[in-house]
Design a protein around this motif. Structure first.
Motif, PDB file in Angstrom:
ATOM      1  N   VAL A  65      43.126 -32.283 -19.837  1.00  9.41           N
ATOM      2  CA  VAL A  65      42.260 -31.193 -18.592  1.00  9.41           C
ATOM      3  C   VAL A  65      42.212 -31.750 -17.751  1.00  9.41           C
ATOM      4  N   VAL A  66      42.693 -31.607 -16.355  1.00  9.58           N
ATOM      5  CA  VAL A  66      42.814 -31.856 -14.734  1.00  9.58           C
ATOM      6  C   VAL A  66      40.980 -31.924 -14.954  1.00  9.58           C
ATOM      7  N   VAL A  67      40.996 -33.223 -13.988  1.00  7.01           N
ATOM      8  CA  VAL A  67      39.457 -33.634 -13.447  1.00  7.01           C
ATOM      9  C   VAL A  67      38.976 -33.903 -12.185  1.00  7.01           C
ATOM     10  N   GLU A  68      40.484 -33.962 -11.417  1.00  8.79           N
ATOM     11  CA  GLU A  68      39.975 -34.612  -9.408  1.00  8.79           C
ATOM     12  C   GLU A  68      41.634 -34.591  -9.493  1.00  8.79           C
ATOM     13  N   THR A  69      42.089 -34.190  -8.519  1.00 10.25           N
ATOM     14  CA  THR A  69      42.955 -33.799  -7.508  1.00 10.25           C
ATOM     15  C   THR A  69      42.576 -34.466  -6.394  1.00 10.25           C
ATOM     16  N   GLY A  70      43.949 -34.557  -5.527  1.00  5.89           N
ATOM     17  CA  GLY A  70      43.998 -35.483  -3.771  1.00  5.89           C
ATOM     18  C   GLY A  70      43.867 -34.249  -3.159  1.00  5.89           C
ATOM     19  N   SER A  71      43.618 -34.984  -1.746  1.00  4.55           N
ATOM     20  CA  SER A  71      43.221 -33.781  -0.795  1.00  4.55           C
ATOM     21  C   SER A  71      44.598 -33.258  -0.865  1.00  4.55           C
ATOM     22  N   ASN A  72      46.189 -33.011  -0.560  1.00  9.81           N
ATOM     23  CA  ASN A  72      47.096 -32.162  -0.486  1.00  9.81           C
ATOM     24  C   ASN A  72      47.664 -31.342  -1.947  1.00  9.81           C
ATOM     25  N   VAL A  73      46.790 -31.568  -3.456  1.00  9.24           N
ATOM     26  CA  VAL A  73      47.663 -31.352  -3.660  1.00  9.24           C
ATOM     27  C   VAL A  73      46.877 -29.607  -3.923  1.00  9.24           C
ATOM     28  N   LEU A  74      48.121 -28.684  -3.979  1.00 14.58           N
ATOM     29  CA  LEU A  74      47.834 -26.896  -4.128  1.00 14.58           C
ATOM     30  C   LEU A  74      48.087 -26.129  -4.984  1.00 14.58           C
ATOM     31  N   GLY A  75      48.939 -27.345  -5.856  1.00 12.47           N
ATOM     32  CA  GLY A  75      48.938 -26.073  -7.461  1.00 12.47           C
ATOM     33  C   GLY A  75      48.860 -26.042  -8.592  1.00 12.47           C
ATOM     34  N   VAL A  76      47.286 -27.458  -8.261  1.00 13.83           N
ATOM     35  CA  VAL A  76      46.556 -27.894  -9.589  1.00 13.83           C
ATOM     36  C   VAL A  76      45.492 -27.825  -9.510  1.00 13.83           C
ATOM     37  N   SER A  77      44.662 -27.131 -10.561  1.00  9.78           N
ATOM     38  CA  SER A  77      42.895 -27.553  -9.743  1.00  9.78           C
ATOM     39  C   SER A  77      41.945 -27.602 -10.997  1.00  9.78           C
ATOM     40  N   VAL A  78      41.242 -28.672 -10.391  1.00  9.69           N
ATOM     41  CA  VAL A  78      40.234 -28.906 -11.482  1.00  9.69           C
ATOM     42  C   VAL A  78      40.320 -27.737 -12.881  1.00  9.69           C
ATOM     43  N   GLY A  79      40.501 -28.652 -14.322  1.00 10.74           N
ATOM     44  CA  GLY A  79      39.542 -27.786 -15.084  1.00 10.74           C
ATOM     45  C   GLY A  79      41.212 -27.150 -16.117  1.00 10.74           C
ATOM     46  N   ASP A  80      42.318 -26.866 -15.210  1.00  7.19           N
ATOM     47  CA  ASP A  80      43.644 -26.983 -15.331  1.00  7.19           C
ATOM     48  C   ASP A  80      43.904 -27.365 -17.048  1.00  7.19           C
ATOM     49  N   ARG A  81      45.011 -26.712 -18.100  1.00  3.47           N
ATOM     50  CA  ARG A  81      45.096 -27.438 -19.024  1.00  3.47           C
ATOM     51  C   ARG A  81      46.447 -27.968 -18.804  1.00  3.47           C
TER      52      ARG A  81
END
Length: 341
Positions: A65-81
């Motif tokens: 599961v995604v717990v953090e994203t970089g500032s330029n990440v647009l297609g993935v969000s925290v909580g995504d499996r």
């Protein structure tokens, strides 16, 4: 964080190590939920893998599961499996620009000394390696996408199609993935060999038409007999044994294809006369590209096969030593062993 570290050959320990952090704006941090033990991890455990060299935090078959994203990440969000395509090329060389980043000379691979793998509780990966899991796929099934993609890539590269006859030599996880991919591609006669009845029964459950235990009969004789002496259209080498490699040349038809997928611990001696005499096309197959991952994910999401047959055990990461020995020494009948954080 907790991480299983192969600290030296035949030794793996669960340690507290520094948690990887996002260093670039395009990166994503994932909390690993489950990760598979692959044959390449066993090669690393033996100290024989070409680039997974101890001390190393290995692991590349995963779901989390995604717990953090970089500032330029647009297609993935925290909580995504998600799962991860665990490699990427330099993006600048001719090979990468042709879409063949999987064979880039500067390729980076998850689970090496330079990129902490999924035997660690957290990993950090570029956004473009992320594959989101459909709601219909469990974390455990998500960890199967990577090994199935290996088979998808090899089968696509060999051009397997409708009514083809194929032979898969080795019925471990990669061999079974090859078998699934070949059946999906339209192969109607699928031979699969192994020395373990358990694996062969799984293969039959997944759709193999002929399963051959090499301890009990000569696979070359059986395959040639059932193909009227002609051999099969394509052979896939899914176990790194010299005799298996040379058997592949005997059972492929004249003008047929042999795909080498397995890792060999020792350099094999090749009877090259078969290749010349029969005009065999010898194909190397190295990992996969994005399309292979997407095809594998779709096959699992749409229940095209009973993928639960591949998951033999889910073992807590705390029991990593026993899990590795189970897979390495084949202490029980297992196909795919997953580790759970």
């Amino acid at each position: 964080m907790r991480a299983a570290v192969i600290d030296q050959p035949f030794s793996i320990v669960l340690n507290e190590v520094s948690e990887p952090e996002i260093m670039h704006t395009n990166q994503v941090k994932i909390q690993v939920v489950v990760t598979g033990i692959c044959g390449s991890e066993i090669h690393a455990y033996h100290g024989t893998h070409p680039f997974r060299i101890p001390p190393v935090i290995s692991g590349h078959e995963l779901a989390g599961v995604v717990v953090e994203t970089g500032s330029n990440v647009l297609g993935v969000s925290v909580g995504d499996r998600v799962t991860v395509e665990p490699h990427y090329g330099c993006g600048e060389c001719k090979t990468c620009k042709a879409g063949n980043y999987h064979i880039c000379k500067e390729k980076r691979v998850l689970g090496t000394q330079e990129w902490i793998g999924s035997f660690g509780e957290y990993i950090v990966v570029p956004e473009n390696t992320i594959v989101k899991l459909p709601d219909s796929i469990s974390y455990e099934q998500g960890a199967l996408i990577e090994p199935l993609a290996v088979g998808v890539h090899a089968v696509r590269k060999a051009g397997v199609g409708h009514n083809d006859k194929v032979a898969i030599l080795g019925a471990g996880p990669i061999g079974l993935g090859l078998m699934i991919a070949a059946k999906n591609a339209g192969a109607t006669k699928i031979f699969i060999t192994d020395a373990l009845d358990y694996n062969l029964e799984i293969a039959k459950g997944l759709g193999a038409t002929t399963a051959i235990n090499t301890n009990n009969e000569d696979a070359v004789e059986r395959i040639l007999e059932e193909t009227d002496g002609d051999g099969v259209d394509a052979v896939f080498i899914a176990v790194g044994i010299q005799s298996v490699l040379n058997d592949s040349f005997k059972i492929v038809k004249r003008g047929g294809k042999v795909s080498e997928v397995a890792l060999f611990g020792k350099k094999p001696e090749v009877d090259i006369s078969y290749i010349q005499n029969k005009e065999i096309e010898l194909i190397g197959s190295n990992m996969y590209v994005r399309e292979d991952f997407e095809i594998a994910a779709e096959a699992i999401a749409t229940n095209q096969f009973d993928f639960s047959l591949l998951i033999s055990k889910v073992i807590p990461i705390e029991d990593i030593k026993n899990a590795m020995n189970l897979v390495d020494q084949k202490l029980e009948n297992v196909v795919k062993v997953l580790l759970k954080f």
